[in-house]
Design a protein around this motif. Sequence first.
Motif, PDB file in Angstrom:
ATOM      1  N   ASN A  30     -13.452 -18.630 -40.902  1.00  0.00           N
ATOM      2  CA  ASN A  30     -14.185 -19.738 -41.533  1.00  0.00           C
ATOM      3  C   ASN A  30     -13.424 -21.055 -41.471  1.00  0.00           C
ATOM      4  O   ASN A  30     -13.557 -21.901 -42.354  1.00  0.00           O
ATOM      5  CB  ASN A  30     -14.559 -19.415 -42.991  1.00  0.00           C
ATOM      6  N   GLN A  31     -12.621 -21.258 -40.421  1.00  0.00           N
ATOM      7  CA  GLN A  31     -11.950 -22.552 -40.281  1.00  0.00           C
ATOM      8  C   GLN A  31     -12.848 -23.502 -39.500  1.00  0.00           C
ATOM      9  O   GLN A  31     -13.587 -23.091 -38.608  1.00  0.00           O
ATOM     10  CB  GLN A  31     -10.596 -22.406 -39.601  1.00  0.00           C
ATOM     11  N   SER A  32     -12.769 -24.775 -39.832  1.00  0.00           N
ATOM     12  CA  SER A  32     -13.486 -25.794 -39.077  1.00  0.00           C
ATOM     13  C   SER A  32     -12.816 -25.926 -37.715  1.00  0.00           C
ATOM     14  O   SER A  32     -11.588 -25.989 -37.629  1.00  0.00           O
ATOM     15  CB  SER A  32     -13.405 -27.119 -39.838  1.00  0.00           C
ATOM     16  N   SER A  33     -13.626 -25.968 -36.644  1.00  0.00           N
ATOM     17  CA  SER A  33     -13.030 -26.041 -35.300  1.00  0.00           C
ATOM     18  C   SER A  33     -12.267 -27.344 -35.101  1.00  0.00           C
ATOM     19  O   SER A  33     -11.322 -27.407 -34.330  1.00  0.00           O
ATOM     20  CB  SER A  33     -14.113 -25.881 -34.235  1.00  0.00           C
ATOM     21  N   SER A  34     -12.660 -28.399 -35.810  1.00  0.00           N
ATOM     22  CA  SER A  34     -11.943 -29.676 -35.662  1.00  0.00           C
ATOM     23  C   SER A  34     -10.778 -29.814 -36.649  1.00  0.00           C
ATOM     24  O   SER A  34      -9.998 -30.754 -36.566  1.00  0.00           O
ATOM     25  CB  SER A  34     -12.910 -30.845 -35.819  1.00  0.00           C
ATOM     26  N   HIS A  35     -10.681 -28.878 -37.596  1.00  0.00           N
ATOM     27  CA  HIS A  35      -9.565 -28.890 -38.569  1.00  0.00           C
ATOM     28  C   HIS A  35      -9.028 -27.475 -38.720  1.00  0.00           C
ATOM     29  O   HIS A  35      -9.182 -26.848 -39.768  1.00  0.00           O
ATOM     30  CB  HIS A  35     -10.033 -29.424 -39.929  1.00  0.00           C
ATOM     31  N   PRO A  36      -8.360 -26.942 -37.659  1.00  0.00           N
ATOM     32  CA  PRO A  36      -7.947 -25.532 -37.656  1.00  0.00           C
ATOM     33  C   PRO A  36      -6.619 -25.285 -38.379  1.00  0.00           C
ATOM     34  O   PRO A  36      -5.910 -26.214 -38.775  1.00  0.00           O
ATOM     35  CB  PRO A  36      -7.824 -25.221 -36.170  1.00  0.00           C
ATOM     36  N   LEU A  37      -6.293 -24.001 -38.508  1.00  0.00           N
ATOM     37  CA  LEU A  37      -5.104 -23.546 -39.227  1.00  0.00           C
ATOM     38  C   LEU A  37      -3.785 -24.200 -38.790  1.00  0.00           C
ATOM     39  O   LEU A  37      -2.960 -24.517 -39.650  1.00  0.00           O
ATOM     40  CB  LEU A  37      -5.006 -22.015 -39.122  1.00  0.00           C
ATOM     41  N   PRO A  38      -3.525 -24.399 -37.483  1.00  0.00           N
ATOM     42  CA  PRO A  38      -2.224 -24.992 -37.112  1.00  0.00           C
ATOM     43  C   PRO A  38      -1.941 -26.323 -37.825  1.00  0.00           C
ATOM     44  O   PRO A  38      -0.782 -26.664 -38.042  1.00  0.00           O
ATOM     45  CB  PRO A  38      -2.338 -25.179 -35.597  1.00  0.00           C
ATOM     46  N   ASN A  39      -2.990 -27.056 -38.195  1.00  0.00           N
ATOM     47  CA  ASN A  39      -2.801 -28.320 -38.918  1.00  0.00           C
ATOM     48  C   ASN A  39      -2.015 -28.121 -40.211  1.00  0.00           C
ATOM     49  O   ASN A  39      -1.302 -29.020 -40.651  1.00  0.00           O
ATOM     50  CB  ASN A  39      -4.157 -28.954 -39.273  1.00  0.00           C
ATOM     51  N   ALA A  40      -2.168 -26.954 -40.832  1.00  0.00           N
ATOM     52  CA  ALA A  40      -1.498 -26.705 -42.117  1.00  0.00           C
ATOM     53  C   ALA A  40      -0.250 -25.843 -41.965  1.00  0.00           C
ATOM     54  O   ALA A  40       0.620 -25.843 -42.826  1.00  0.00           O
ATOM     55  CB  ALA A  40      -2.467 -26.013 -43.078  1.00  0.00           C
ATOM     56  N   SER A  55     -12.178 -25.555 -44.440  1.00  0.00           N
ATOM     57  CA  SER A  55     -13.133 -24.455 -44.332  1.00  0.00           C
ATOM     58  C   SER A  55     -14.411 -24.993 -43.713  1.00  0.00           C
ATOM     59  O   SER A  55     -14.649 -26.199 -43.680  1.00  0.00           O
ATOM     60  CB  SER A  55     -13.391 -23.831 -45.705  1.00  0.00           C
ATOM     61  N   ASP A  56     -15.254 -24.091 -43.229  1.00  0.00           N
ATOM     62  CA  ASP A  56     -16.428 -24.492 -42.454  1.00  0.00           C
ATOM     63  C   ASP A  56     -17.732 -24.242 -43.211  1.00  0.00           C
ATOM     64  O   ASP A  56     -18.307 -25.147 -43.789  1.00  0.00           O
ATOM     65  CB  ASP A  56     -16.401 -23.746 -41.114  1.00  0.00           C
ATOM     66  N   ALA A  57     -18.194 -22.994 -43.234  1.00  0.00           N
ATOM     67  CA  ALA A  57     -19.519 -22.690 -43.798  1.00  0.00           C
ATOM     68  C   ALA A  57     -19.547 -22.743 -45.326  1.00  0.00           C
ATOM     69  O   ALA A  57     -20.552 -23.099 -45.925  1.00  0.00           O
ATOM     70  CB  ALA A  57     -19.978 -21.313 -43.316  1.00  0.00           C
ATOM     71  N   ASP A  58     -18.453 -22.353 -45.951  1.00  0.00           N
ATOM     72  CA  ASP A  58     -18.351 -22.438 -47.410  1.00  0.00           C
ATOM     73  C   ASP A  58     -16.893 -22.704 -47.756  1.00  0.00           C
ATOM     74  O   ASP A  58     -16.105 -23.080 -46.885  1.00  0.00           O
ATOM     75  CB  ASP A  58     -18.897 -21.173 -48.087  1.00  0.00           C
ATOM     76  N   GLU A  59     -16.520 -22.499 -49.024  1.00  0.00           N
ATOM     77  CA  GLU A  59     -15.177 -22.917 -49.462  1.00  0.00           C
ATOM     78  C   GLU A  59     -14.084 -21.899 -49.149  1.00  0.00           C
ATOM     79  O   GLU A  59     -12.904 -22.187 -49.319  1.00  0.00           O
ATOM     80  CB  GLU A  59     -15.205 -23.202 -50.973  1.00  0.00           C
ATOM     81  N   GLN A  60     -14.435 -20.700 -48.687  1.00  0.00           N
ATOM     82  CA  GLN A  60     -13.430 -19.654 -48.533  1.00  0.00           C
ATOM     83  C   GLN A  60     -12.733 -19.682 -47.174  1.00  0.00           C
ATOM     84  O   GLN A  60     -13.330 -20.055 -46.162  1.00  0.00           O
ATOM     85  CB  GLN A  60     -14.075 -18.282 -48.766  1.00  0.00           C
ATOM     86  N   LEU A 137       0.958 -10.896 -43.422  1.00  0.00           N
ATOM     87  CA  LEU A 137       0.489 -11.434 -44.697  1.00  0.00           C
ATOM     88  C   LEU A 137      -0.928 -11.949 -44.488  1.00  0.00           C
ATOM     89  O   LEU A 137      -1.195 -12.681 -43.534  1.00  0.00           O
ATOM     90  CB  LEU A 137       1.397 -12.584 -45.143  1.00  0.00           C
ATOM     91  N   THR A 138      -1.832 -11.530 -45.368  1.00  0.00           N
ATOM     92  CA  THR A 138      -3.180 -12.080 -45.359  1.00  0.00           C
ATOM     93  C   THR A 138      -3.318 -12.955 -46.596  1.00  0.00           C
ATOM     94  O   THR A 138      -2.987 -12.538 -47.713  1.00  0.00           O
ATOM     95  CB  THR A 138      -4.242 -10.961 -45.360  1.00  0.00           C
ATOM     96  N   ILE A 139      -3.763 -14.187 -46.366  1.00  0.00           N
ATOM     97  CA  ILE A 139      -3.943 -15.160 -47.452  1.00  0.00           C
ATOM     98  C   ILE A 139      -5.440 -15.408 -47.590  1.00  0.00           C
ATOM     99  O   ILE A 139      -6.073 -15.905 -46.662  1.00  0.00           O
ATOM    100  CB  ILE A 139      -3.220 -16.482 -47.128  1.00  0.00           C
ATOM    101  N   PHE A 140      -5.996 -15.030 -48.734  1.00  0.00           N
ATOM    102  CA  PHE A 140      -7.418 -15.246 -48.993  1.00  0.00           C
ATOM    103  C   PHE A 140      -7.552 -16.387 -49.985  1.00  0.00           C
ATOM    104  O   PHE A 140      -7.166 -16.262 -51.140  1.00  0.00           O
ATOM    105  CB  PHE A 140      -8.059 -13.968 -49.542  1.00  0.00           C
ATOM    106  N   ILE A 141      -8.052 -17.517 -49.497  1.00  0.00           N
ATOM    107  CA  ILE A 141      -8.307 -18.658 -50.378  1.00  0.00           C
ATOM    108  C   ILE A 141      -9.737 -18.507 -50.863  1.00  0.00           C
ATOM    109  O   ILE A 141     -10.688 -18.651 -50.109  1.00  0.00           O
ATOM    110  CB  ILE A 141      -8.072 -19.984 -49.641  1.00  0.00           C
ATOM    111  N   GLU A 142      -9.869 -18.151 -52.143  1.00  0.00           N
ATOM    112  CA  GLU A 142     -11.163 -17.746 -52.691  1.00  0.00           C
ATOM    113  C   GLU A 142     -12.024 -18.938 -53.084  1.00  0.00           C
ATOM    114  O   GLU A 142     -13.238 -18.920 -52.924  1.00  0.00           O
ATOM    115  CB  GLU A 142     -10.921 -16.846 -53.905  1.00  0.00           C
ATOM    116  N   ASP A 143     -11.378 -19.965 -53.628  1.00  0.00           N
ATOM    117  CA  ASP A 143     -12.145 -21.130 -54.067  1.00  0.00           C
ATOM    118  C   ASP A 143     -11.233 -22.351 -54.097  1.00  0.00           C
ATOM    119  O   ASP A 143     -10.049 -22.262 -53.770  1.00  0.00           O
ATOM    120  CB  ASP A 143     -12.785 -20.878 -55.443  1.00  0.00           C
TER     121      ASP A 143
END
Length: 177
Positions: A30-40, A55-60, A137-143
């Motif tokens: 659920n990452q935005s293609s224009s704002h992907p994980l490597p940015n963080a 995030s893309d479709a929702d907040e998670q 490590l799995t990081i689940f950002i719930e909200d």
Amino acid sequence: MSAAESATAIHRNQVDLLDFIDWSGVECLNQSSSHPLPNALKQGYREDEGLNLESDADEQLLIYIPFTQVIKLHSIVVMGSEEDGPKTVKLFANREHMGFSNVSDFPPSDTVVLSQDNLKGKPVVVKYVKFQNVRSLTIFIEDNQSGLEITKVQKIALYGSTVETTDMKGLKKIEDH
């Protein structure tokens, strides 16, 4: 020794685990293609406040980070803004192939609710005993902080040590005192 002193003593041996991330296996759902994980997550990118993971479709967001060797996780930094920065973060050690459909089926190794101080860079110390032999490590950002549609993460940094570099002589010395 006070609790603060012992926390500092623990912290001195911790390193930024960036060098031990197996980048070929890193995933983010659920990452935005224009704002992907490597940015963080990547060095240089995560220091740039103009770059975010969004995030893309929702907040998670569901982030999977494998390591090139077994690590012990001590603390995590998750930075973002006070409106759309992450709020509830669940951490899972050594859980492969999780998706949004089954992330609720497993008890997290630790759950963190990020404060404003955390979002500005104050590390969250994890339940160290649950993160002793971590291969992934799995990081689940719930909200996020304000219940917005999009969550933005400015920086993710992991601190700990590699299991191989645990200095047994150093541990012995502490016991002698």
